[in-house]
Design an enzyme around this catalytic site. Structure first.
Site, PDB file in Angstrom:
ATOM      1  N   GLY A 287       0.964  -1.263   0.004  1.00  0.00           N
ATOM      2  CA  GLY A 287       0.183  -0.189  -0.158  1.00  0.00           C
ATOM      3  C   GLY A 287       0.777   1.238  -0.101  1.00  0.00           C
ATOM      4  O   GLY A 287       1.964   1.211   0.054  1.00  0.00           O
ATOM      5  N   ARG A 288       0.133   2.419  -0.159  1.00  0.00           N
ATOM      6  CA  ARG A 288       0.935   3.678  -0.154  1.00  0.00           C
ATOM      7  C   ARG A 288       0.278   4.528   0.890  1.00  0.00           C
ATOM      8  O   ARG A 288      -0.927   4.325   1.239  1.00  0.00           O
ATOM      9  CB  ARG A 288       0.849   4.321  -1.505  1.00  0.00           C
ATOM     10  CG  ARG A 288       1.349   3.540  -2.609  1.00  0.00           C
ATOM     11  CD  ARG A 288       1.325   3.944  -4.049  1.00  0.00           C
ATOM     12  NE  ARG A 288       1.736   5.360  -4.241  1.00  0.00           N
ATOM     13  CZ  ARG A 288       2.985   5.445  -4.412  1.00  0.00           C
ATOM     14  NH1 ARG A 288       3.876   4.588  -4.769  1.00  0.00           N
ATOM     15  NH2 ARG A 288       3.486   6.833  -4.732  1.00  0.00           N
ATOM     16  N   HIS A 460     -21.490  -6.861 -33.338  1.00  0.00           N
ATOM     17  CA  HIS A 460     -21.212  -8.259 -33.123  1.00  0.00           C
ATOM     18  C   HIS A 460     -20.102  -8.503 -34.447  1.00  0.00           C
ATOM     19  O   HIS A 460     -20.077  -7.942 -35.421  1.00  0.00           O
ATOM     20  CB  HIS A 460     -22.414  -8.870 -33.515  1.00  0.00           C
ATOM     21  CG  HIS A 460     -22.190 -10.536 -33.675  1.00  0.00           C
ATOM     22  ND1 HIS A 460     -22.071 -11.226 -32.510  1.00  0.00           N
ATOM     23  CD2 HIS A 460     -22.194 -11.493 -34.378  1.00  0.00           C
ATOM     24  CE1 HIS A 460     -21.741 -12.400 -32.838  1.00  0.00           C
ATOM     25  NE2 HIS A 460     -21.824 -12.495 -34.236  1.00  0.00           N
TER      26      HIS A 460
HETATM   27  P1  FAD Z   1       1.553  11.702  -7.630  1.00  0.00           P
HETATM   28  O1  FAD Z   1       1.350  11.081  -8.772  1.00  0.00           O
HETATM   29  O2  FAD Z   1       2.181  11.090  -6.749  1.00  0.00           O
HETATM   30  O3  FAD Z   1       2.211  13.037  -7.892  1.00  0.00           O
HETATM   31  C1  FAD Z   1       2.470  14.030  -6.989  1.00  0.00           C
HETATM   32  C2  FAD Z   1       3.739  15.014  -7.420  1.00  0.00           C
HETATM   33  O4  FAD Z   1       3.720  15.880  -6.529  1.00  0.00           O
HETATM   34  C3  FAD Z   1       5.058  14.264  -7.400  1.00  0.00           C
HETATM   35  O5  FAD Z   1       5.504  14.595  -8.591  1.00  0.00           O
HETATM   36  C4  FAD Z   1       5.841  14.967  -6.129  1.00  0.00           C
HETATM   37  O6  FAD Z   1       7.147  14.989  -6.419  1.00  0.00           O
HETATM   38  C5  FAD Z   1       5.143  16.024  -6.260  1.00  0.00           C
HETATM   39  N1  FAD Z   1       5.390  16.788  -4.820  1.00  0.00           N
HETATM   40  C6  FAD Z   1       4.801  16.465  -3.550  1.00  0.00           C
HETATM   41  N2  FAD Z   1       5.249  17.158  -2.500  1.00  0.00           N
HETATM   42  C7  FAD Z   1       5.588  18.584  -3.357  1.00  0.00           C
HETATM   43  C8  FAD Z   1       6.013  19.692  -2.835  1.00  0.00           C
HETATM   44  N3  FAD Z   1       5.966  20.182  -1.589  1.00  0.00           N
HETATM   45  N4  FAD Z   1       6.589  20.668  -3.710  1.00  0.00           N
HETATM   46  C9  FAD Z   1       6.555  20.127  -5.117  1.00  0.00           C
HETATM   47  N5  FAD Z   1       6.135  18.821  -5.540  1.00  0.00           N
HETATM   48  C10 FAD Z   1       5.685  18.224  -4.767  1.00  0.00           C
HETATM   49  N6  FAD Z   1      -3.360   4.444 -10.854  1.00  0.00           N
HETATM   50  C11 FAD Z   1      -4.195   4.210 -11.757  1.00  0.00           C
HETATM   51  O7  FAD Z   1      -5.270   4.906 -11.774  1.00  0.00           O
HETATM   52  N7  FAD Z   1      -4.003   3.291 -12.833  1.00  0.00           N
HETATM   53  C12 FAD Z   1      -3.004   2.679 -12.921  1.00  0.00           C
HETATM   54  O8  FAD Z   1      -2.752   1.862 -13.667  1.00  0.00           O
HETATM   55  C13 FAD Z   1      -2.164   2.877 -11.711  1.00  0.00           C
HETATM   56  N8  FAD Z   1      -0.821   1.982 -11.712  1.00  0.00           N
HETATM   57  C14 FAD Z   1       0.090   2.034 -10.683  1.00  0.00           C
HETATM   58  C15 FAD Z   1       1.274   1.549 -10.791  1.00  0.00           C
HETATM   59  C16 FAD Z   1       2.239   1.645  -9.834  1.00  0.00           C
HETATM   60  C17 FAD Z   1       3.701   0.861  -9.846  1.00  0.00           C
HETATM   61  C18 FAD Z   1       1.982   2.641  -8.855  1.00  0.00           C
HETATM   62  C19 FAD Z   1       3.002   2.946  -7.598  1.00  0.00           C
HETATM   63  C20 FAD Z   1       0.675   3.464  -8.735  1.00  0.00           C
HETATM   64  C21 FAD Z   1       0.165   3.147  -9.967  1.00  0.00           C
HETATM   65  N9  FAD Z   1      -1.250   3.921  -9.728  1.00  0.00           N
HETATM   66  C22 FAD Z   1      -2.195   3.783 -10.741  1.00  0.00           C
HETATM   67  C23 FAD Z   1      -1.615   4.842  -8.813  1.00  0.00           C
HETATM   68  C24 FAD Z   1      -1.260   6.421  -9.325  1.00  0.00           C
HETATM   69  O9  FAD Z   1      -0.002   6.418  -9.694  1.00  0.00           O
HETATM   70  C25 FAD Z   1      -1.592   7.365  -8.289  1.00  0.00           C
HETATM   71  O10 FAD Z   1      -2.895   7.172  -7.744  1.00  0.00           O
HETATM   72  C26 FAD Z   1      -1.245   8.707  -8.745  1.00  0.00           C
HETATM   73  O11 FAD Z   1      -0.254   8.855  -9.240  1.00  0.00           O
HETATM   74  C27 FAD Z   1      -1.952   9.976  -7.828  1.00  0.00           C
HETATM   75  O12 FAD Z   1      -1.664  11.003  -8.431  1.00  0.00           O
HETATM   76  P2  FAD Z   1      -1.331  12.237  -7.648  1.00  0.00           P
HETATM   77  O13 FAD Z   1      -1.240  13.415  -8.849  1.00  0.00           O
HETATM   78  O14 FAD Z   1      -2.234  12.536  -6.570  1.00  0.00           O
HETATM   79  O15 FAD Z   1       0.214  12.202  -6.826  1.00  0.00           O
HETATM   80  P1  NAD Z   2      -2.986  -2.316  -2.463  1.00  0.00           P
HETATM   81  O1  NAD Z   2      -3.640  -1.718  -1.165  1.00  0.00           O
HETATM   82  O2  NAD Z   2      -3.496  -2.576  -3.565  1.00  0.00           O
HETATM   83  O3  NAD Z   2      -2.621  -3.762  -1.797  1.00  0.00           O
HETATM   84  C1  NAD Z   2      -1.785  -3.938  -0.745  1.00  0.00           C
HETATM   85  C2  NAD Z   2      -1.844  -5.385  -0.326  1.00  0.00           C
HETATM   86  O4  NAD Z   2      -0.801  -5.584   0.701  1.00  0.00           O
HETATM   87  C3  NAD Z   2      -3.320  -5.726   0.301  1.00  0.00           C
HETATM   88  O5  NAD Z   2      -3.578  -6.915   0.058  1.00  0.00           O
HETATM   89  C4  NAD Z   2      -2.905  -5.940   1.677  1.00  0.00           C
HETATM   90  O6  NAD Z   2      -3.734  -6.829   2.397  1.00  0.00           O
HETATM   91  C5  NAD Z   2      -1.434  -6.378   1.879  1.00  0.00           C
HETATM   92  N1  NAD Z   2      -0.620  -6.395   3.171  1.00  0.00           N
HETATM   93  C6  NAD Z   2      -0.676  -5.082   3.635  1.00  0.00           C
HETATM   94  N2  NAD Z   2       0.277  -5.213   4.848  1.00  0.00           N
HETATM   95  C7  NAD Z   2       0.755  -6.191   4.593  1.00  0.00           C
HETATM   96  C8  NAD Z   2       1.894  -7.328   5.130  1.00  0.00           C
HETATM   97  N3  NAD Z   2       2.436  -6.627   6.407  1.00  0.00           N
HETATM   98  N4  NAD Z   2       2.249  -8.346   4.875  1.00  0.00           N
HETATM   99  C9  NAD Z   2       1.500  -8.956   3.648  1.00  0.00           C
HETATM  100  N5  NAD Z   2       0.524  -8.421   2.990  1.00  0.00           N
HETATM  101  C10 NAD Z   2       0.092  -6.847   3.464  1.00  0.00           C
HETATM  102  O7  NAD Z   2      -1.490  -1.385  -2.505  1.00  0.00           O
HETATM  103  P2  NAD Z   2      -0.503  -1.453  -3.556  1.00  0.00           P
HETATM  104  O8  NAD Z   2      -0.640  -2.701  -4.212  1.00  0.00           O
HETATM  105  O9  NAD Z   2       0.821  -1.426  -2.641  1.00  0.00           O
HETATM  106  O10 NAD Z   2      -0.856  -0.399  -4.485  1.00  0.00           O
HETATM  107  C11 NAD Z   2      -0.621   0.933  -3.832  1.00  0.00           C
HETATM  108  C12 NAD Z   2      -1.726   1.970  -4.457  1.00  0.00           C
HETATM  109  O11 NAD Z   2      -1.362   2.033  -5.944  1.00  0.00           O
HETATM  110  C13 NAD Z   2      -3.271   1.304  -4.378  1.00  0.00           C
HETATM  111  O12 NAD Z   2      -4.012   2.048  -3.855  1.00  0.00           O
HETATM  112  C14 NAD Z   2      -3.781   1.167  -5.969  1.00  0.00           C
HETATM  113  O13 NAD Z   2      -4.840   1.561  -6.161  1.00  0.00           O
HETATM  114  C15 NAD Z   2      -2.610   1.955  -6.603  1.00  0.00           C
HETATM  115  N6  NAD Z   2      -2.440   1.090  -7.917  1.00  0.00           N
HETATM  116  C16 NAD Z   2      -3.471   1.187  -8.655  1.00  0.00           C
HETATM  117  C17 NAD Z   2      -3.042   0.347 -10.115  1.00  0.00           C
HETATM  118  C18 NAD Z   2      -4.138   0.180 -10.931  1.00  0.00           C
HETATM  119  O14 NAD Z   2      -4.964   1.148 -10.948  1.00  0.00           O
HETATM  120  N7  NAD Z   2      -4.093  -0.647 -11.873  1.00  0.00           N
HETATM  121  C19 NAD Z   2      -1.765  -0.297 -10.214  1.00  0.00           C
HETATM  122  C20 NAD Z   2      -0.890  -0.268  -8.905  1.00  0.00           C
HETATM  123  C21 NAD Z   2      -1.210   0.514  -8.013  1.00  0.00           C
END
Ligand code: FAD
Ligand code: NAD
Length: 484
Positions: A287-288, A460
């Site tokens: 998680g994040r 279709h």
């Molecule tokens: P962020 O993308 O985190 O952007 C925040 C920005 O603010 C960053 O550039 C940071 O450096 C900047 N910042 C922070 N504080 C400051 C400051 N004080 N001054 C200046 N700059 C600052 N979501 C989906 O919907 N689909 C997906 O397929 C998907 N895949 C993902 C895969 C992975 C591996 C991960 C980690 C995440 C994924 N997510 C996905 C989640 C998605 O990336 C986040 O929900 C999204 O990036 C959030 O957008 P945001 O703009 O809120 O924050």
């Molecule tokens: P997540 O919340 O999707 O999954 C985390 C998993 O880790 C859960 O199943 C949880 O039960 C498990 N977990 C938590 N603590 C644990 C522990 N101590 N030991 C073992 N398992 C544990 O979080 P993520 O996969 O890290 O993704 C982070 C965020 O990024 C999510 O909110 C997700 O929506 C976003 N994201 C989205 C996409 C997409 O939209 N396709 C892709 C990647 C990431």
């Protein structure tokens, strides 16, 4: 850069300053500029090579690079597992991970540079460096080169995003114990890969490296797989992940991770007692958490909740007049499209226009193969609510298009209310589920009934017919599958 210099020349007063240039912040800035406001967007992101880039987590280290690798590795997998069924014999398909990574980086670069082009076209001033909110909507900006300036704004939008949660029993130790960003950048395929967390990241990145040949063990603390999803969908998904070869161990509580001889010895406890597994690389994806380090000056007046999220109302207003917060740093699902809609809403509200986000219809997609997507309530949630409902399930096995694709796995499930036929939830596992869900989102956004979908012509043979048939199935009127 030109805009930055202009701003440095004294033009430090804006209608809107957005802090954070990820998928929440940059759309807010663009929409605000479209609304004829004077806008700056501050972002501090730096890549591993030291280069600054807009786009935040999503474009630089999340959505975009992960989807690039998912696509490449799925192709590699299909060449080996699927092509023969089409009568295409391929021998000697080999892997070039460096090229795969190069392609990924090229896509990321193109997309992040695209934001600068969008800013230029819309008239947004890009400022690369750190922003801190003080009292009276003053923003202290420190550019990457150390230059400092005080900006003032009528409105400030906080979009600072989120960062990975670190596990105390397995702290990050790159290159062996890494977060998702690290796992996107492996230069070779690990022989044995451990993943902690069978969430979205664990499943997507576990699939990437499994398809390239890694032995992948996924340790999930909860006893249920994909506990937050519809459980019929989750059961089907688990079947496919097992078939792919992901070794998913549920109810596994990690107690330690020790580095020894270039490998990681992970210890965990499950129902059977203490266990151990040795891996070459370990990805922690549990998680994040919201990120707001040095974002808020002591006098900003903005409040955080007990979990560190910036406290906002349903329109993303903080407790301070003229200060808004959007995206991963506020409550709600951490998804790029949710943040984008919040950014657009806020920019429209600031301009005195109408704006709202319908949090009931935020789609979720897991980009594995088969893809998994849903919107609205799960069957378990509807049952718990006590509302009478009906369900239609269409298996892709009965879809001509899915068969032609050699991907006739999974199903479309539609849940509708018994009383007024309102669509309550749609859950899809199968080919292109992430694209197909858009129709269900639109239908629910427009308050369509399942009968509305039943009476809508679908071409279709398409995969989209699956949703049509699932809607028909809810009333036991499916044509192309047996009504149960
Ligand atoms: P962020 O993308 O985190 O952007 C925040 C920005 O603010 C960053 O550039 C940071 O450096 C900047 N910042 C922070 N504080 C400051 C400051 N004080 N001054 C200046 N700059 C600052 N979501 C989906 O919907 N689909 C997906 O397929 C998907 N895949 C993902 C895969 C992975 C591996 C991960 C980690 C995440 C994924 N997510 C996905 C989640 C998605 O990336 C986040 O929900 C999204 O990036 C959030 O957008 P945001 O703009 O809120 O924050
Ligand atoms: P997540 O919340 O999707 O999954 C985390 C998993 O880790 C859960 O199943 C949880 O039960 C498990 N977990 C938590 N603590 C644990 C522990 N101590 N030991 C073992 N398992 C544990 O979080 P993520 O996969 O890290 O993704 C982070 C965020 O990024 C999510 O909110 C997700 O929506 C976003 N994201 C989205 C996409 C997409 O939209 N396709 C892709 C990647 C990431």
């Amino acid at each position: 850069m030109k805009n930055e210099k202009e701003a440095a020349g004294g033009a430090d007063s804006f209608d809107v300053v957005v802090i954070g240039g990820g998928p929440a912040g940059y759309p807010a800035a663009i929409r605000a500029a479209q609304n004829k406001l004077r806008v700056a967007c501050i972002d501090e992101w730096k890549n591993r090579d030291g280069s600054a880039a807009f786009g935040g987590t999503c474009l630089n280290a999340g959505c975009i690079p992960s989807k690039a690798l998912l696509e490449s590795t799925e192709l590699y997998h299909r060449v080996q597992e699927e092509f023969a069924a089409h009568g295409i014999k391929v021998s000697g398909a080999t892997l070039d991970v460096a090229q795969m990574q190069k392609r990924k980086s090229g896509i990321v670069r193109g997309m992040t540079q695209g934001i600068l082009a969008l800013f230029k076209a819309a008239g947004v001033t890009p400022l690369q460096g750190h922003g801190t909110l003080g009292a009276g909507r003053r923003v202290d900006f420190t550019a990457h080169d150390g230059t400092r300036r005080a900006l003032t704004a009528r409105h400030v939008v906080l979009a600072s995003g989120s960062v990975p949660i670190e596990l105390r029993s397995a702290p990050f130790k790159p290159p062996h114990i890494v977060d998702s960003w690290g796992a996107l950048d492996f230069e070779t395929v690990p022989k044995r890969l451990g993943v902690i967390g069978a969430g979205v990241i664990g499943l997507e990145l576990g699939s990437v490296w499994r398809r390239l040949g890694a032995e992948v063990v996924v340790l999930e603390a909860l006893p249920d797989f994909l506990a937050f999803a519809d459980q019929q969908l989750a059961r089907e998904a688990l079947k496919h992940f097992k078939k792919l070869g992901l070794d998913i161990r549920l109810g596994a509580k990690v107690t330690g991770a020790a580095l020894a001889g270039g490998a990681v010895e992970v210890s965990y406890e499950d129902a059977k007692g203490a266990q151990r597994v040795g891996v070459d690389r370990l990805v922690v994806a549990i998680g994040r958490r919201p990120y707001s380090q040095e974002l808020l000056g002591a006098d900003s007046g903005v409040e955080l909740d007990e979990r560190g999220f910036i406290r906002v109302d349903e329109h993303c207003r903080t407790a301070v007049e003229g200060v808004w917060a959007i995206g991963d740093c506020v409550r709600g699902p951490m998804l790029a499209h949710k943040g984008k809609e919040e950014g657009v809403m806020v920019a429209d509200l600031i301009a005195g226009r109408y704006g709202e986000v319908n949090y009931k219809v935020v789609p979720s997609v897991i980009y594995t193969a088969p893809e998994i997507a849903w919107v609205g309530l799960t069957e378990e949630q509807i049952k718990a609510s006590g509302r009478e409902y009906k369900s239609g399930v269409f298996p892709f096995l009965a879809s001509g298009r899915a068969r032609a694709l050699e991907q006739a796995t999974g199903f479309v499930k539609l849940l509708a209310a018994r009383d007024d036929d309102e669509i309550l939830g749609v859950h899809i596992i199968g080919p292109m589920a992430g694209e197909l869900i858009a129709e269900a989102v639109l239908a629910m956004e427009y308050s369509a009934s399942s009968e509305d979908l039943q009476r809508t012509i679908h071409a279709h043979p398409t995969l989209a017919e699956g949703l049509h048939e699932a809607a028909l199935g809810a009333d036991k009127r499916a044509i192309d599958s047996i009504n149960r």
